[in-house]
Design an enzyme around this catalytic site. Structure first.
Site, short mmCIF file in Angstrom:
data_model
loop_
_atom_site.label_atom_id
_atom_site.label_comp_id
_atom_site.label_asym_id
_atom_site.label_seq_id
_atom_site.Cartn_x
_atom_site.Cartn_y
_atom_site.Cartn_z
N LEU A 169 0.85 -1.19 0.00
CA LEU A 169 0.00 0.00 0.00
C LEU A 169 0.88 1.24 0.00
O LEU A 169 2.07 1.17 0.36
CB LEU A 169 -0.89 -0.01 1.24
CG LEU A 169 -1.90 -1.17 1.28
CD1 LEU A 169 -2.49 -1.31 2.67
CD2 LEU A 169 -3.00 -0.93 0.25
N HIS A 170 0.28 2.35 -0.35
CA HIS A 170 1.03 3.60 -0.44
C HIS A 170 1.85 3.88 0.82
O HIS A 170 3.04 4.18 0.72
CB HIS A 170 0.04 4.74 -0.74
CG HIS A 170 0.69 6.08 -0.85
ND1 HIS A 170 1.27 6.54 -2.02
CD2 HIS A 170 0.88 7.06 0.08
CE1 HIS A 170 1.77 7.75 -1.79
NE2 HIS A 170 1.55 8.08 -0.54
N PRO A 171 1.27 3.76 2.02
CA PRO A 171 2.06 4.11 3.21
C PRO A 171 3.20 3.14 3.48
O PRO A 171 4.07 3.44 4.29
CB PRO A 171 1.03 4.05 4.36
CG PRO A 171 -0.30 4.01 3.72
CD PRO A 171 -0.11 3.42 2.37
#
Lengths: 61, 1308
Positions: B1282-1284
């Site tokens: 995921l992005h984070p």
């Protein structure tokens, strides 16, 4: 720790192993000095470890 | 016997013999130790005159120089000085007592002897012997003599005892005993010294060097070594005359002596008990070669090594022949000291033994005849015991043989000694009764009772089961509880009916693509509901699934798909797998509406394969294990019986699908009506996330690899996971400490230790940890329809307590290795102990039975290793290293230089004219091997260390050097403390403030330890995540200290993450929150030569006006960059908003005429993609900030709540002040606003783009949106996260590897 297994490769050319087969056509490498278990029969050998493997490889394909 | 003792003049002081010197130094190590006391008790049955006896003893002592000495250190070394011995009644050390009035006179006498034997003798004063004479019956006497071994050996004892009897007889007859038959001690010492200066000694040295240089290791029956203790344990038995006779008969048949038959038997015993064909026995020898020495009591005995080769094919006759020839050769060289052989071999350190057990046969015809009274000698102590000594006495008294097993109490207990003795005697009996010309394979160690226990009783697991499959019970469950929740994936919940329906539709589609029983389907999907649907669909269609981790290097994925030859691959999105011509079915956009949601018909049997999982292969290629339905069905039925799951249970799925623990995680709950809870992709490595998920999702059941459990338990929230009902461990040895820590933190949650290889359907043994238990955690008992064998090298069963190789048999065995008949035939072999025609699987694991039928895991028999639960064949890594053209030879090793901290190290030697670069090796390996198989350190050697027999000496491979401890000095108390704690935890002498924790060999395990220490030392709260984010003492000090309002340069516009290095700097631009610390993980991964500078938002360090346009902000940053690096070419990287900024800065720099050679964007999307989205409000910004710190938003409502959470829970942001965090919220909002208003211009060059490819809510984001603003190509790399998660391990590894490769190209 050096532990020895009768199924480990050996560099020896002497006829140390057998190839066993059971009724299902499964194959097992087997060290000569150990009695062949019930339900299995020698199919190849005695021959060198490497020769036994070559046999299984060629028959098993 | 008439030689006058005066032939050699008596000297008042003499040096020691070499044998005595050895004992002198041993005694000096522990002056108060009684270990070197030797003692005999002679039972005399007949009339005896105590006064004459005393007189005879005194006279004999007077004739024995060796007994009349004290030994003292002099400037010339220790010497023995003659002392006077007082006559009986005047201080002669003889204790006489009439015990006839005692209840049990002999018991009283023996108690006295035991007590006396426990007292040390004082070498410096002497006398070094003591006698006692007890009358225990009217014609029954006990003569006790204790002598320090330094003055007398066993042969000397016999000389003295015989002479004392001779003198007594003469005195009793009223005659003269005649002149002493003894030679003088001086002659013995002189002869000993002469030998050591002789050519014979040189020849003996050469003999032993050659004889033992390439000796095998001698592990000992206990599997370890220990220094001799002050006492020893003894187990005594008799070999009756019947057996003695049969042994003598056998000896005659094989042309040997009975002692040689005993030695051969012991060699066989040791060979089987240690699993080694090579055996080295220690054989005590007299050390007397000349006729003179044979007449002198003294201490010259020696121990020599007897090397034997004991294979299952050897016959007993051949083995005995080896003993005969070996003893014959050894006898000729017996004077060369045992200690000298060890010294010649460099074995003087502790723990490196030269010989295994000693066999000391004493066929001395004692023959002391006290004027016709029959005597019987009993040895009480034969001296210190290093490991195990088998003493065999033939007193020539017609009573058979006496056998003592003496053991070092640090290594053996009394019951173990007794067991060794009982087995040895049974083996001796069987050997005596069998044909000596048959192979030794016919013999085995266990007694008949032990054999029944280990082969039959411990393996009573038969349990008839219906012939079902892995999938059948799931379909039945779906029919029973269609509306129950089957699966939770983030915010999405699927009922059983929904899941079953989706899987059925896909299954029917798969059938239409040729999937059916006996076919294989590759699955390459991140953990998601889609993955579960695909798993079920493949099984429903009758196929076997092959999990592929899309993160694996393309080379490996290609190999696996070619090797397994699947019908097709199912992926989440198109292009997930490299193109190999294999049909790929992407679930995204796949229309299945034409396929009914009903179970497809299929001709599936329990013998069909259910899955194919690849494991590391020793020959350099991974191998696919084919597991049939019956095997895994057995496993899951057993598990449900052992740990019943109910409808209310929620099972966490966090193991990657490529590892077989995932099989029960996925399928067990779905078979039982429970709920499957999916962790986010990558989430399995984040202990804080897991603790939160377990609590929030009310998980009741989960699994940890023990090293991950340890990390998890270091997480402050772990103790709050009280909803758990059971936790399973498997994958590597579970340390007792970890189990105890678990019990302390979660006292009400049972912890189960499971064990099994992929080749036997996940697990085959189980053990419930109990809080009070100590010692190693067993792997336990066999599961249903499973048999375990611990076998020796002749495939004979090992008795309890004896280590052997673990073999598995029964219903859970895999079919074999896909397309590898030869490999299959060497690992799945004929079962000697099961039903006819069945197979057993050879695990390569070393194990032993406990007395009550549990298995203890002891390690590997080969070089396969497990690192953090993942199976690694070092051969595969070595093959990959050796494939590098710069490398001539390679070796890989898991080192544990600090207890509990394992790391993988690659060693190479250079090919001719090459100079292998560790960084280049790392990058090369990363393209061929999965992350967990890429060594953390590489060492280039001139040559490999070899053992004396020319084999690679793995133990001598050097510890990888670290460059730690150099560089900048600490600038604050915190930095200094942290540097010290880093060094302590890493086991290094010192650590520099800019040395990165993970560069120096740090692991997540050590990070957990570091966190604990930092908390204790600085009273600051932090998590492992902080260490990942800020891996140097300096960075960590900044992260921890910034909140105290200290030096705030960590929040300045320009943050030098690594200021120095000879490469062109890399500038990294902050994401939305304005802070660039998230890039610190790049430091370790890009290497010490790469400078990295962070750009951070204004307003963090102090109150400042925030920029009003993106352009303005980028211009500011461009100016900052030029301050560091006035001229191009420039290298820029940005994540998220930072990517947008990097692009803008790059354009500005180009417009100013500078060259920009690298623009790397991490999941950043141009303004156009955001323009129509609402500007985040404060709530969104707070959520974003929490995410930056690794949290999902919970009940926090206000800015104050969020800041409190951030500061309380601890994270990289935990140390920041409320003001700074508050500023960060404003910055997030401002950046979002500016980005939406920004107009991009065109960057003239290529862009390196990394997509966070896990499914996300913002599914409209696409890297393609950059096309209008990039003149060159957009090189896309999908990262499964995921992005984070992009800047966290392991995703950052992949990103950094690609980035490093590009930087390397640019460096030229």
């Amino acid at each position: 720790m050096t532990r020895t297994s009768p199924f480990d490769p050996t560099e020896s050319d002497s006829a140390t192993h057998l190839v066993l087969a059971n009724a299902l056509g499964e194959r097992s490498l087997w060290p000569c000095p150990v009695a062949v278990p019930a339900g299995w029969a020698a199919e190849y050998g005695p021959a060198s470890y490497a020769a036994c493997l070559r046999y299984v490889e060629s028959e098993g394909r | 016997m008439t030689t006058a003792p005066a032939a050699v003049p008596e000297v008042r002081s003499l040096p020691l013999t070499a044998a005595q010197s050895g004992m002198w130094y041993a005694q000096r190590l522990d002056p108060d130790s009684p270990a070197q006391n030797t003692a005999e008790c002679l039972e005399i049955r007949g009339p005896l005159a105590p006064v004459l006896f005393a007189e005879a003893l005194h006279r004999t002592v007077g004739e024995t120089d060796a007994l009349r000495v004290r030994i003292e250190e002099t400037p010339d070394g220790p010497r023995q000085f003659a002392i006077d011995i007082e006559p009986p009644g005047h201080g002669f050390p003889l204790h006489a007592a009439d015990l006839r009035d005692q209840g049990d006179p002999s018991a009283v006498a023996y108690a006295w002897m035991r007590d006396d034997l426990a007292r040390p003798l004082d070498l410096a004063t002497g006398p070094l012997f003591r006698h006692a004479l007890f009358q225990v019956g009217d014609a029954h006497w006990l003569w006790y003599q204790r002598v320090h071994h330094i003055v007398l050996d066993g042969f000397g004892y016999a000389l003295v005892a015989r002479r004392a009897a001779e003198v007594y007889r003469a005195l009793a007859a009223g005659g003269d005993p005649g002149p002493s038959p003894f030679g003088r001690l001086g002659a013995l010492v002189t002869e000993d010294a002469a030998y050591r200066a002789s050519e014979a000694c040189d020849a003996d040295r050469a003999h032993w060097r050659a004889a033992v240089a390439d000796r095998p290791e001698v592990p000992g029956l206990a599997g370890r070594t220990a220094l001799p203790q002050r006492t020893f344990l003894r187990q005594t038995a008799r070999i009756d005359t019947g057996l003695t006779g049969r042994i003598e008969e056998l000896a005659g048949e094989v042309r040997a002596t009975w002692p040689e038959v005993l030695m051969a038997t012991q060699a066989l015993y040791v060979s089987r008990a240690t699993g080694s064909f090579g055996v080295v026995l220690g054989v005590p020898m007299m050390g007397r070669m000349g006729s003179a020495a044979l007449r002198i009591p003294g201490m010259v005995m020696n121990v020599v090594p007897l090397r034997l080769h004991v294979t299952p094919a050897t016959t007993f006759a051949e083995l005995t022949r080896q003993v005969v020839l070996g003893i014959r050769a050894a006898r000729r060289h017996q004077r060369y000291r045992y200690e000298d052989i060890r010294r010649d071999l460099g074995l003087l350190g502790e723990g490196r033994a030269l010989v295994g057990p000693l066999v000391n046969v004493m066929p001395f015809d004692y023959g002391p005849d006290f004027a016709g009274a029959p005597t019987e000698a009993h040895n009480l102590s034969a001296g210190p015991v290093e490991d195990l000594t088998v003493n065999v006495y033939d007193r020539g008294d017609g009573a058979g043989l006496r056998i003592d097993h003496d053991g070092n109490p640090a290594l053996y207990g009394q019951t173990e000694l007794a067991a060794h003795q009982e087995r040895f005697l049974e083996l001796l009996g069987r050997i005596a009764d069998s044909d000596p010309h048959l192979p030794l394979a016919a013999h085995s160690l266990p007694t008949a009772a032990e054999r029944t226990a280990v082969v039959e009783e411990f393996n009573r697991t038969a349990r008839p089961l219906p012939p079902t499959t892995l999938i059948g019970p799931i379909e039945a469950q779906a029919a029973r509880t269609p509306d129950a929740p089957a699966l939770v994936d983030g915010g999405q919940t699927l009922s059983y009916a929904q899941l079953d329906g989706r899987a059925n539709r896909l299954a029917r589609y798969l059938v239409s693509r040729g999937v059916g029983p006996g076919t294989v389907v590759a699955l390459a999907l991140p953990r998601s509901a889609g993955l579960v649907v695909a798993l079920l669909a493949v099984l429903k269609a009758g196929g076997a699934y092959l999990p592929l981790d899309p993160d694996y290097p393309a080379q490996r994925l290609r190999y696996m798909t070619e090797d397994a030859a699947p019908v097709c691959a199912v992926t989440d999105v198109p292009g997930r797998l490299p193109d190999t011509g294999l049909p790929q079915i992407a679930l995204e956009g796949l229309d299945l509406s034409g396929h009914p949601g009903l179970t497809p018909p299929r001709a599936l049997t329990p013998q069909h394969p259910a899955y194919v999982i690849y494991t590391s292969g020793s020959t350099g290629k991974p191998k696919g294990v084919v597991v049939p339905h019956a095997a895994i069905d057995n496993r899951l039925r057993w598990m449900q019986d052992a740990y019943p799951l109910g409808a209310g249970d929620r099972v966490l799925q966090k193991t990657p699908s490529g590892f077989d623990v995932s099989v029960w995680e996925f399928f067990w709950p779905l078979r039982e009506g429970a709920t499957l809870v999916l962790a986010a992709p990558g989430g399995h490595k984040d202990p804080a996330y897991l603790a939160r998920l377990i609590r929030e999702q009310a998980v009741t059941t989960c699994h940890f690899v023990p090293s991950m459990l340890q990390v998890f338990l270091a997480e402050p929230d772990a103790a709050r996971c009280t909803g758990l009902r059971r936790v399973f461990c498997s994958g590597e040895a579970l340390a007792r400490e970890t189990a105890q820590e678990f019990a302390r933190l979660l006292p009400d949650v049972p912890l189960h230790n499971l064990y099994g290889p992929t080749e036997a359907a996940v697990d085959v043994t189980y053990h419930a940890c109990r809080p009070g238990d100590a010692g190693p955690v067993p792997i336990g008992r066999p599961v249903w329809n499973t048999r375990l064998y611990v076998l020796d090298p002749a495939l004979a069963p090992c008795p309890p307590g004896i280590a052997g190789e673990l073999y598995l048999a029964g219903g859970q065995l895999a079919t074999g290795y896909l397309g590898r008949p030869a490999l299959t035939a060497t690992r799945f072999v004929a079962d000697l102990y099961g039903p006819p025609g069945t197979r057993m699987y050879r695990t390569g694991d070393l194990a032993r039975w406990t007395a009550d039928g549990e298995i203890e895991y002891l390690g590997r028999t080969d070089h396969q290793v497990k690192l953090r639960g993942l199976r690694i064949e070092l051969g595969e890594i070595e093959a990959a290293l050796a494939a590098d053209p710069a490398v001539s030879a390679a070796c890989a090793l898991v080192r544990e230089d600090r207890p509990g901290d394992q790391r993988l190290v690659g060693y190479v030697t250079a090919a001719d004219g090459q100079d292998p670069d560790p960084e280049a090796l790392r990058r090369r390996l990363a393209t061929a091997l999965p992350d967990h198989m890429v060594p953390g350190a590489f060492v280039v050697l001139d040559g490999f260390p070899l053992s004396p027999n020319g084999k690679l000496d793995r133990a001598a491979l050097p510890v990888p050097e670290s460059t730690a401890g150099e560089g900048r000095v600490p600038r604050s108390h915190q930095e200094e403390t942290l540097a010290r704690l880093f060094a302590e935890v890493l086991g290094l002498p010192s650590v520099g403030v800019d040395d990165a924790f993970f560069d120096l060999g740090g692991t997540s395990l050590l990070a957990a330890r570091l966190v604990t220490r930092v908390r204790a030392a600085l009273g600051t709260d932090l998590t492992i995540g902080t260490v990942f984010q800020a891996p140097t003492p300096a960075a960590l000090a900044t992260a921890l200290g910034a909140g105290d309002g200290g030096a705030d340069d960590a929040l300045g516009v320009l943050l030098p993450l690594r200021a120095h290095g000879d490469r062109t700097p890399l500038f990294v631009l902050h994401p939305a929150g304005g802070i660039s610390w998230c890039y610190s993980g790049l430091l370790a991964r890009l290497g010490p030569r790469q400078p990295v500078h962070g750009l951070q938002a204004r307003g963090l360090a102090r109150d400042e006006e925030l920029p009003t346009t993106m352009e303005e902000m980028a211009a500011d940053y461009a100016a900052q960059i030029r301050r560091v690096q006035p001229d191009g070419p420039y290298r820029l990287l940005g994540w998220s908003v930072g990517g947008v900024l990097a692009h803008t800065v790059a354009v500005l720099l180009q417009e100013a005429g500078a060259r920009v050679e690298l623009l790397a964007l991490l999941d950043a999307y141009p303004s156009d993609q955001w323009r129509d989205q609402a500007v985040p409000d404060e709530t969104d910004a707070l959520t974003a900030l929490l995410r930056m710190a690794g949290f999902e938003r919970g009940g926090e409502l206000t800015r104050a709540d969020v800041l409190a959470t951030l500061q309380r829970e601890g994270s990289a942001l935990a140390g920041l002040s409320g003001r700074t965090l508050s500023a960060a919220v404003d910055i997030v909002i401002n950046n979002a606003r500016l980005m939406r208003a920004h107009d991009h211009r065109v960057f003239d060059g290529d862009v390196l783009f990394f997509t966070a490819a896990a499914p996300r809510a913002e599914d409209w984001l696409t890297p393609g949106a950059w096309q209008p603003y990039v003149r060159g190509t957009l090189q896309r790399h999908d990262i499964d996260c995921l992005h984070p998660q992009m800047t966290q391990a392991p995703h950052l590894d992949t990103i950094a590897a690609r980035l490093a490769a590009r930087l390397e190209e640019l460096n030229g």
